[in-house]
Design an enzyme around this catalytic site. Sequence first.
Site, PDB file in Angstrom:
ATOM      1  N   TYR A  64     -59.032 -15.668  18.334  1.00 19.60           N
ATOM      2  CA  TYR A  64     -59.350 -17.103  17.890  1.00 19.60           C
ATOM      3  C   TYR A  64     -57.860 -17.457  17.378  1.00 19.60           C
ATOM      4  O   TYR A  64     -57.014 -16.842  16.840  1.00 19.60           O
ATOM      5  CB  TYR A  64     -60.207 -17.363  16.871  1.00 19.60           C
ATOM      6  CG  TYR A  64     -59.946 -16.993  15.358  1.00 19.60           C
ATOM      7  CD1 TYR A  64     -59.148 -17.683  14.584  1.00 19.60           C
ATOM      8  CD2 TYR A  64     -60.293 -15.574  14.956  1.00 19.60           C
ATOM      9  CE1 TYR A  64     -58.738 -17.157  13.172  1.00 19.60           C
ATOM     10  CE2 TYR A  64     -59.877 -15.053  13.636  1.00 19.60           C
ATOM     11  CZ  TYR A  64     -58.967 -16.062  13.006  1.00 19.60           C
ATOM     12  OH  TYR A  64     -58.886 -15.341  11.814  1.00 19.60           O
ATOM     13  N   CYS A  65     -57.918 -18.833  17.944  1.00 18.92           N
ATOM     14  CA  CYS A  65     -56.455 -19.417  17.326  1.00 18.92           C
ATOM     15  C   CYS A  65     -56.965 -21.230  17.305  1.00 18.92           C
ATOM     16  O   CYS A  65     -58.023 -21.362  17.403  1.00 18.92           O
ATOM     17  CB  CYS A  65     -55.390 -19.427  18.432  1.00 18.92           C
ATOM     18  SG  CYS A  65     -55.733 -19.823  20.005  1.00 18.92           S
ATOM     19  N   THR A  66     -55.903 -21.800  17.101  1.00 15.31           N
ATOM     20  CA  THR A  66     -56.112 -23.363  16.618  1.00 15.31           C
ATOM     21  C   THR A  66     -56.895 -24.072  17.363  1.00 15.31           C
ATOM     22  O   THR A  66     -58.115 -24.705  17.224  1.00 15.31           O
ATOM     23  CB  THR A  66     -54.896 -24.123  16.366  1.00 15.31           C
ATOM     24  OG1 THR A  66     -53.850 -23.331  15.398  1.00 15.31           O
ATOM     25  CG2 THR A  66     -55.300 -25.456  15.758  1.00 15.31           C
ATOM     26  N   GLY A  94     -61.232 -22.982  20.257  1.00 13.61           N
ATOM     27  CA  GLY A  94     -60.630 -22.441  18.999  1.00 13.61           C
ATOM     28  C   GLY A  94     -61.319 -22.847  17.793  1.00 13.61           C
ATOM     29  O   GLY A  94     -62.529 -23.275  17.677  1.00 13.61           O
ATOM     30  N   ILE A  95     -60.560 -22.562  16.700  1.00  9.23           N
ATOM     31  CA  ILE A  95     -61.142 -23.266  15.343  1.00  9.23           C
ATOM     32  C   ILE A  95     -61.340 -24.410  15.163  1.00  9.23           C
ATOM     33  O   ILE A  95     -62.308 -24.715  14.522  1.00  9.23           O
ATOM     34  CB  ILE A  95     -59.949 -22.854  14.224  1.00  9.23           C
ATOM     35  CG1 ILE A  95     -59.677 -21.499  14.343  1.00  9.23           C
ATOM     36  CG2 ILE A  95     -60.394 -23.133  12.744  1.00  9.23           C
ATOM     37  CD1 ILE A  95     -58.051 -21.150  13.874  1.00  9.23           C
TER      38      ILE A  95
END
Length: 298
Positions: A186-188, A214-215
Amino acid sequence: MGMSLPKIVLFYVFTPLADPDAIKLWQQNLAERSNVKGRIIVSEQGINATVGGDIHDVKRYVKGLKEYAPFKDADIKWSDGVGDDFPRLSVKVRPELVTFHAPDPITVTEDGVQGGGTHLKPHQLHELMDQHGDEVVFFDGRNALEAQIGKFRDALVPETDTTRDFIDEIESGKYDSFKDKPVVTYCTGGIRCEVLSVLMKNRGFQDVYQLDGGIVRYGEAYGNKGLWDGSLYVFDKRMHMEFEPGAQSLGTCAECGEPTPRYVNCAEQTCRQLFLCCESCTESGARDHCPDCVPVAA
């Protein structure tokens, strides 16, 4: 004129672009005409951008963006700005959309990056958890600094200062025990995981997923009630955002140890690195140097 309403949009599209320089000129022109600022990166692999401005200007920019066929289905993530969120407009052509400096060839078609992890919508992530429970491993695709103020519960946070550090991390052997477990990257906003999940699969991780949107999309769906803890680091003047009131940041002030999501720059001109410092310690002047540069008391 009504009150201005500052908005920020974040999006990326992986698609082959034969002439990135032409796209750059068009983007520069569109952004200037639309009166938005921010950061736009173009490469032969596609486009990645975060821009902000008044809601009408941002809408005009997005409308122009989607008139170009390869970008018409771009997943645009909207959030509230605070006004003047970006000091300037920067439009650059880069060899890679995300700079991993990986030796692996990354194949991009009209359908996006090939050979990456299975995309999971936020609710599908919960279905995966229901199915596999504690077996599921969250793998943070951001830089370690960003994870200090918020992350998925029990996530693995690689020791990375920049995206370029990931290859060494995943080749170090320290994550080899997770190679046969379901791993959710996961990432932004999702872009780093598009490439990271390919790099992990190429290095023997069997069951790799990536959090779609993403998040940002997960936080919109679940707020403080899901598996996300704390604040989200963002790349504009706000520097952090919370999905709902009452989110407890995981970061702690370098001076007093109180929970805080606030990053400030080290006062040491040769350093300027970000560190966590709460509002009262910043305002009282109790702390203006990062832990590496704390001035020695006379």
